[in-house]
Design a protein around this motif. Structure first.
Motif, PDB file in Angstrom:
ATOM      1  N   ASP A  33     -14.363 -52.441 -20.144  1.00 29.07           N
ATOM      2  CA  ASP A  33     -14.806 -53.271 -19.021  1.00 29.07           C
ATOM      3  C   ASP A  33     -16.330 -53.283 -18.902  1.00 29.07           C
ATOM      4  O   ASP A  33     -16.993 -52.305 -19.251  1.00 29.07           O
ATOM      5  CB  ASP A  33     -14.170 -52.734 -17.722  1.00 29.07           C
ATOM      6  CG  ASP A  33     -14.217 -53.755 -16.597  1.00 29.07           C
ATOM      7  OD1 ASP A  33     -14.465 -54.946 -16.869  1.00 29.07           O
ATOM      8  OD2 ASP A  33     -13.992 -53.352 -15.436  1.00 29.07           O
ATOM      9  N   GLY A  34     -16.856 -54.398 -18.396  1.00 30.40           N
ATOM     10  CA  GLY A  34     -18.291 -54.471 -18.083  1.00 30.40           C
ATOM     11  C   GLY A  34     -19.088 -55.413 -18.976  1.00 30.40           C
ATOM     12  O   GLY A  34     -20.321 -55.465 -18.871  1.00 30.40           O
ATOM     13  N   ASN A  35     -18.413 -56.172 -19.833  1.00 27.51           N
ATOM     14  CA  ASN A  35     -19.121 -57.114 -20.717  1.00 27.51           C
ATOM     15  C   ASN A  35     -19.916 -58.140 -19.920  1.00 27.51           C
ATOM     16  O   ASN A  35     -21.062 -58.455 -20.251  1.00 27.51           O
ATOM     17  CB  ASN A  35     -18.123 -57.895 -21.590  1.00 27.51           C
ATOM     18  CG  ASN A  35     -17.421 -57.015 -22.589  1.00 27.51           C
ATOM     19  OD1 ASN A  35     -17.818 -55.875 -22.802  1.00 27.51           O
ATOM     20  ND2 ASN A  35     -16.376 -57.540 -23.210  1.00 27.51           N
ATOM     21  N   GLY A  36     -19.280 -58.678 -18.873  1.00 31.18           N
ATOM     22  CA  GLY A  36     -19.914 -59.729 -18.083  1.00 31.18           C
ATOM     23  C   GLY A  36     -21.170 -59.202 -17.396  1.00 31.18           C
ATOM     24  O   GLY A  36     -22.241 -59.821 -17.471  1.00 31.18           O
ATOM     25  N   ARG A  37     -21.065 -58.034 -16.748  1.00 24.46           N
ATOM     26  CA  ARG A  37     -22.220 -57.457 -16.051  1.00 24.46           C
ATOM     27  C   ARG A  37     -23.340 -57.111 -17.026  1.00 24.46           C
ATOM     28  O   ARG A  37     -24.512 -57.256 -16.723  1.00 24.46           O
ATOM     29  CB  ARG A  37     -21.798 -56.197 -15.276  1.00 24.46           C
ATOM     30  CG  ARG A  37     -21.195 -56.511 -13.914  1.00 24.46           C
ATOM     31  CD  ARG A  37     -20.434 -55.341 -13.356  1.00 24.46           C
ATOM     32  NE  ARG A  37     -19.143 -55.192 -14.003  1.00 24.46           N
ATOM     33  CZ  ARG A  37     -18.351 -54.131 -13.859  1.00 24.46           C
ATOM     34  NH1 ARG A  37     -18.748 -53.104 -13.136  1.00 24.46           N
ATOM     35  NH2 ARG A  37     -17.187 -54.107 -14.464  1.00 24.46           N
ATOM     36  N   TRP A  38     -22.963 -56.662 -18.223  1.00 21.78           N
ATOM     37  CA  TRP A  38     -23.974 -56.329 -19.241  1.00 21.78           C
ATOM     38  C   TRP A  38     -24.816 -57.564 -19.545  1.00 21.78           C
ATOM     39  O   TRP A  38     -26.041 -57.498 -19.604  1.00 21.78           O
ATOM     40  CB  TRP A  38     -23.276 -55.833 -20.514  1.00 21.78           C
ATOM     41  CG  TRP A  38     -24.215 -55.418 -21.599  1.00 21.78           C
ATOM     42  CD1 TRP A  38     -24.726 -54.162 -21.818  1.00 21.78           C
ATOM     43  CD2 TRP A  38     -24.766 -56.267 -22.627  1.00 21.78           C
ATOM     44  NE1 TRP A  38     -25.563 -54.179 -22.909  1.00 21.78           N
ATOM     45  CE2 TRP A  38     -25.606 -55.461 -23.416  1.00 21.78           C
ATOM     46  CE3 TRP A  38     -24.634 -57.617 -22.943  1.00 21.78           C
ATOM     47  CZ2 TRP A  38     -26.311 -55.956 -24.521  1.00 21.78           C
ATOM     48  CZ3 TRP A  38     -25.339 -58.116 -24.031  1.00 21.78           C
ATOM     49  CH2 TRP A  38     -26.165 -57.297 -24.808  1.00 21.78           C
ATOM     50  N   ALA A  39     -24.143 -58.709 -19.711  1.00 24.19           N
ATOM     51  CA  ALA A  39     -24.847 -59.951 -20.057  1.00 24.19           C
ATOM     52  C   ALA A  39     -25.659 -60.455 -18.868  1.00 24.19           C
ATOM     53  O   ALA A  39     -26.850 -60.763 -18.991  1.00 24.19           O
ATOM     54  CB  ALA A  39     -23.842 -60.997 -20.512  1.00 24.19           C
ATOM     55  N   THR A  40     -25.010 -60.507 -17.703  1.00 25.06           N
ATOM     56  CA  THR A  40     -25.675 -61.055 -16.511  1.00 25.06           C
ATOM     57  C   THR A  40     -26.944 -60.276 -16.185  1.00 25.06           C
ATOM     58  O   THR A  40     -27.973 -60.865 -15.840  1.00 25.06           O
ATOM     59  CB  THR A  40     -24.697 -61.021 -15.315  1.00 25.06           C
ATOM     60  OG1 THR A  40     -23.494 -61.679 -15.730  1.00 25.06           O
ATOM     61  CG2 THR A  40     -25.250 -61.745 -14.109  1.00 25.06           C
ATOM     62  N   SER A  41     -26.894 -58.956 -16.343  1.00 24.02           N
ATOM     63  CA  SER A  41     -28.075 -58.153 -16.004  1.00 24.02           C
ATOM     64  C   SER A  41     -29.236 -58.428 -16.973  1.00 24.02           C
ATOM     65  O   SER A  41     -30.368 -58.068 -16.697  1.00 24.02           O
ATOM     66  CB  SER A  41     -27.729 -56.662 -16.013  1.00 24.02           C
ATOM     67  OG  SER A  41     -27.511 -56.258 -17.347  1.00 24.02           O
ATOM     68  N   ARG A  42     -28.943 -59.068 -18.087  1.00 21.28           N
ATOM     69  CA  ARG A  42     -30.010 -59.439 -19.031  1.00 21.28           C
ATOM     70  C   ARG A  42     -30.340 -60.925 -18.976  1.00 21.28           C
ATOM     71  O   ARG A  42     -31.040 -61.444 -19.846  1.00 21.28           O
ATOM     72  CB  ARG A  42     -29.562 -59.103 -20.460  1.00 21.28           C
ATOM     73  CG  ARG A  42     -29.629 -57.637 -20.751  1.00 21.28           C
ATOM     74  CD  ARG A  42     -28.850 -57.287 -22.013  1.00 21.28           C
ATOM     75  NE  ARG A  42     -29.074 -55.879 -22.319  1.00 21.28           N
ATOM     76  CZ  ARG A  42     -28.517 -54.878 -21.658  1.00 21.28           C
ATOM     77  NH1 ARG A  42     -27.685 -55.124 -20.645  1.00 21.28           N
ATOM     78  NH2 ARG A  42     -28.783 -53.634 -21.986  1.00 21.28           N
ATOM     79  N   GLY A  43     -29.782 -61.611 -17.996  1.00 22.88           N
ATOM     80  CA  GLY A  43     -30.012 -63.047 -17.886  1.00 22.88           C
ATOM     81  C   GLY A  43     -29.307 -63.841 -18.974  1.00 22.88           C
ATOM     82  O   GLY A  43     -29.689 -64.967 -19.285  1.00 22.88           O
TER      83      GLY A  43
END
Ligand code: IPE
Ligand code: IPE
Ligand code: MG
Length: 248
Positions: A33-43
């Protein structure tokens, strides 16, 4: 080596997890889990997180093989993940298909046996044939078994298994009858279940099989997960006292 360490104050050195290599859990399951947040936090778009996540799965699967894990089960797409935007869903299946194509070419040399756990009925065309081909390949008997849970839901699995068992022999059903029809039939239950990204829930993963699994929750987002964090989870697992309802 020592000289190198001397240059760093103790608190800055990464702590090498103390793992007993003779007691590696046979079956490790991971809620990636956490792929989406990983990407979003990097724009970045969420799909980039899924791409990184797929790469991380390759790395962790090889590492599991190196340290002698027998079965690795990963949660890649749940029966509830269809609620997501169509573009995200299609990107995830694109990545899954890429992985299967690659696996078809390299499975023998990589020594991995792939099983896809879940309701496969919606999958047609190339994706479905790849799943069937890859699952029917026969790497050596000591290959790592990699179960990829796709369109998987624990409740869905249980209802499907119960219906199949009932159709086969009628009521009353025993635990063994149900077990025989689970997607994981014939495999050991997970010894250790890891969830990444700081969420403390199961989200429908292996509801039957997790009855006596040890749980480990990692703060790291899945694309940031490392072999070292896996060793930390194993070290934690090795410190547990598994009683299975008895007294030890
Ligand atoms: C896990 O990462 C992958 C899938 C569920 C397909 P997420 O996509 O759930 O990432 P977050 O939880 O939104 O950060
Ligand atoms: C669980 O993650 C499913 C997978 C990792 C494939 P989710 O991101 O879908 O779970 P919730 O919605 O946070 O419970
Ligand atoms: Mg999530």
């Amino acid at each position: 080596m020592l000289g190198k360490n001397k240059e760093k104050p103790t608190e800055e050195r990464p702590v090498a997890p103390q793992v007993d290599m003779s007691r590696i859990p046979a079956h490790i399951a991971i809620i990636m889990d956490g792929n989406g947040r990983w990407a979003t936090s990097r724009g970045l778009p969420r799909t980039m997180g899924h791409r990184e996540g797929a790469q991380k799965f390759r790395e962790i699967a090889s590492f599991c093989q190196e340290i002698g894990v027998k079965v690795l089960t990963v949660y890649a797409f749940s029966t509830e993940n269809w609620k997501r935007p169509a573009e995200e869903v299609s990107a995830i299946f694109q990545l899954f298909q890429e992985y299967l194509r690659e696996a078809k070419e390299e499975l023998q040399t990589r020594n991995i046996r792939i099983r896809v756990l879940g309701d496969l009925t919606p999958f047609k065309g190339e994706l479905r044939s790849l799943i069937d081909e890859v699952q029917s390949m026969n790497p050596s008997p000591n290959a790592l078994v990699a179960n990829i849970a796709v369109n998987y839901g624990g409740r869905d699995e249980l209802v499907t298994a119960a219906n199949a068992a009932f159709a086969e022999k009628g009521a009353p059903l025993t635990q063994e009858d149900v077990e025989r029809h689970l997607y994981t039939a014939g495999q050991p239950d997970p010894d250790l279940i890891i969830r990444t990204s700081g969420e403390f829930r199961i989200s429908g993963f292996l509801l039957w099989q997790c009855a006596y699994s040890e749980l480990y929750f990692s703060e790291l987002l899945w694309p940031d997960f490392t072999p070292e964090e896996l060793l930390r989870a194993i070290a934690s697992y090795q410190g547990r006292n598994r009683r299975f309802g008895g007294i030890k």
